[in-house]
Enzyme design. Structure first.
Site, mmCIF file in Angstrom:
data_model
loop_
_atom_site.group_PDB
_atom_site.id
_atom_site.type_symbol
_atom_site.label_atom_id
_atom_site.label_comp_id
_atom_site.label_asym_id
_atom_site.label_seq_id
_atom_site.Cartn_x
_atom_site.Cartn_y
_atom_site.Cartn_z
ATOM 1 N N GLU A 185 36.371 42.953 43.575
ATOM 2 C CA GLU A 185 34.947 42.630 43.684
ATOM 3 C C GLU A 185 34.272 43.657 44.583
ATOM 4 O OE1 GLU A 185 33.729 38.766 44.840
ATOM 5 O OE2 GLU A 185 34.669 37.761 43.152
ATOM 6 N N ARG B 108 37.058 44.717 47.325
ATOM 7 C CA ARG B 108 37.336 43.441 47.996
ATOM 8 C C ARG B 108 38.234 42.588 47.113
ATOM 9 N NH1 ARG B 108 32.502 39.083 49.530
ATOM 10 N NH2 ARG B 108 33.808 37.209 49.789
ATOM 11 N N ASP B 109 39.321 42.097 47.676
ATOM 12 C CA ASP B 109 40.171 41.103 47.014
ATOM 13 C C ASP B 109 39.806 39.748 47.592
ATOM 14 O OD1 ASP B 109 42.249 39.258 46.407
ATOM 15 O OD2 ASP B 109 43.673 40.893 46.097
ATOM 16 N N ASP C 124 23.055 32.476 47.553
ATOM 17 C CA ASP C 124 23.250 33.818 47.004
ATOM 18 C C ASP C 124 22.368 34.116 45.796
ATOM 19 O OD1 ASP C 124 25.115 34.681 48.823
ATOM 20 O OD2 ASP C 124 26.831 34.020 47.644
ATOM 21 N N TYR D 205 28.797 42.612 55.578
ATOM 22 C CA TYR D 205 29.250 43.570 54.582
ATOM 23 C C TYR D 205 29.184 44.990 55.150
ATOM 24 C CZ TYR D 205 29.160 40.283 50.591
ATOM 25 O OH TYR D 205 29.411 39.267 49.712
ATOM 26 N N ARG E 36 33.121 37.300 60.647
ATOM 27 C CA ARG E 36 32.386 38.542 60.434
ATOM 28 C C ARG E 36 31.650 38.931 61.712
ATOM 29 N NH1 ARG E 36 29.938 37.290 54.336
ATOM 30 N NH2 ARG E 36 31.977 37.197 53.292
ATOM 31 N N GLY F 250 44.645 38.962 48.764
ATOM 32 C CA GLY F 250 44.990 40.140 49.552
ATOM 33 C C GLY F 250 44.112 40.357 50.765
#
Length: 470
Positions: A275, A291-292, A149, A402, A368, A296
């Site tokens: 986030e 985003r949690d 990242d 994303y 994803r 969550g």
């Protein structure tokens, strides 16, 4: 006639033709210079002609003088007013394709950047795709290890929407491994976060020039939205996080005008985690769905007013929209608390439509892959499971990633409301596929007054590449 005579004859004829050609050129130049300017009928020969192209590449100032063009590149004129962006969101029945960059398919043989975290933002005259490069190209040795990242090689760059993230059309924006960008009506503002994890710095650029900085306040990977920030009447808003990804962190909302920070507020959210917020303007406020990454599987909701007062909670709908998540039937929903007890997550989005909500999510509950948008009746205010619309954008046989939100300003659409749009990232390569690299392409959809058929606008690149076989 002997051979020597033939040669002499041919040479004489050739020389005569050359002399005749020279004389004709002299006559032509004489007529052009002495005769034509005086006839009063050639007004375009000795004047400047401005050609404006509705694109970001250039505006040409073309001076035509005696059949010779002198081309000078000049900067695009700046707008003299800020965008309003206080209009409501348009009510939409479905989402139609706006653009698809096919960057990875093109990159197998083209000079295309290795990227992640693409997003879209719009000015009064254009929309641009922003992305975080890895300082390397697809199908090149430097693409090795780009699953990472954060590195000193990552930069925020942009292209006109629909273009692949290629070397020849990309514009540098900031040094960054986390970023956001938006246009206030006059200039682009970008924020690029870079540096070491414990002392990262966010550099604010306005009109391409660094204008302010934000130092890490918690010393734990300060980071921002990875999607468009939001400008309302010349003031631009964005959200940042500093702290752990899997437990309580610290959150702040910022406000800037013409690249200078004029306000910030700490967001109190004990027990909740925020986030990578996806934000948009709606009726003069900034609405964010985030985003949690802690517990969550429902998404945090943050609504910011112009004075930086805020309301924070969770998306009320009785359907979860994060990944990983449990079964829809087992999920109850909450407007105030994290639900689902699943760590990790993925950046996503939602749009308020009155009391209803459009929300995007992967089709898979555990990975994803696939992507769909659902409209839930009263999902903004109640724990409703009443799904009234569903549209598939990427089928579950293909990778997604994303997703995030942006709006089309009224200056672009000539409507009285803001058109809601979203993008879906389609991640390819590591960790799911046998390559040495990780990159992505994207599909962009915008709201329309019609229902749109399900289809799969997936990435479509055939892997592995040549570099992966060495």
């Amino acid at each position: 006639m002997n051979p020597n005579q033939k040669i002499i004859t041919i040479g004489s004829v050739s020389l005569g033709l050359v002399v005749l050609n020279i004389l004709l050129h002299i006559v032509s130049i004489t007529i052009t210079v002495l005769v034509l300017p005086g006839n009063g009928n050639n007004g375009s020969c000795n004047e400047t002609v401005i050609r404006e192209y509705n694109e970001t590449v250039r505006i040409e100032k073309v001076t035509q003088w005696h059949n010779t063009n002198v081309i000078e590149y000049i900067e695009r004129p700046e707008s003299d007013h800020f965008m309003n962006n206080t209009e409501p969101l348009c009510d939409v029945k479905g989402f139609a394709p706006f653009s698809k960059d096919n960057g990875i398919r093109i990159g197998s043989r083209g000079h295309v950047f290795v990227i992640r975290e693409p997003f879209v933002s719009c000015s009064p005259t254009e929309c641009r795709t922003f992305f975080l490069t890895q300082g390397s190209l697809l199908n090149d040795k430097h693409s090795n290890g780009t699953v990472k990242d954060r590195s000193p090689y990552r930069t925020l760059m942009s292209v006109e929407i629909g273009q692949s993230p290629n070397v020849y059309q990309a514009r540098f924006e900031a040094v960054a491994w986390s970023a956001t960008a938006c246009h206030d009506g006059k200039k682009w503002m970008t924020i690029g976060v870079t540096g070491p994890d414990a002392k990262a710095v966010a550099v604010v650029h306005y009109g391409g020039i660094p204008t302010d900085v934000i130092q890490s306040w918690a010393g734990d990977i300060s980071r921002t939205q990875e999607s468009s920030c939001t400008c309302i009447q010349g003031e631009c808003y964005w959200v940042m996080t500093d702290g752990p990804a899997n437990r309580q962190a610290q959150y702040r909302a910022f406000k800037a005008k013409q690249g200078k920070i004029i306000g910030q507020t700490e967001i109190s959210f004990n027990g909740g985690h925020i986030e990578e917020c996806s934000c948009y303007p709606n009726e003069g406020k900034v609405e964010c769905v985030c985003r949690d990454n802690w517990t969550g599987t429902n998404r945090p909701v943050l609504v910011i007013s112009s004075d930086l007062s805020y309301r924070v909670g969770y998306l009320c709908a009785g359907l979860p929209s994060d990944t990983p998540r449990g079964e829809d039937s087992q999920f109850t929903g909450s407007c105030t608390s994290p639900m689902g007890n699943q760590g990790y997550g993925v950046k996503g989005f939602g749009f308020r439509q009155g009391n209803d909500v459009w929300m995007g999510r992967t089709i898979s509950r555990t990975s994803r892959s696939g992507f769909e948008v659902l409209k839930v009746r009263n999902g903004w205010i109640q724990n409703s499971k009443d799904q009234i619309k569903r549209q598939v954008v990427v089928d579950n046989l293909n990778w997604s990633g994303y997703s995030g939100s942006f709006t089309l300003p009224v200056e672009l659409t000539k409507r009285s409301c803001l058109v809601p749009c979203f993008w879906v990232e389609m991640i390819r390569g590591k960790p799911e596929e046998t390559t040495i690299w990780t990159s992505s392409s994207s599909i962009v959809m915008c709201g329309v007054d019609h229902e749109i058929a399900d289809w799969s606008w997936h990435d479509g690149a055939i892997l592995p590449f040549d570099i992966d076989k060495m």
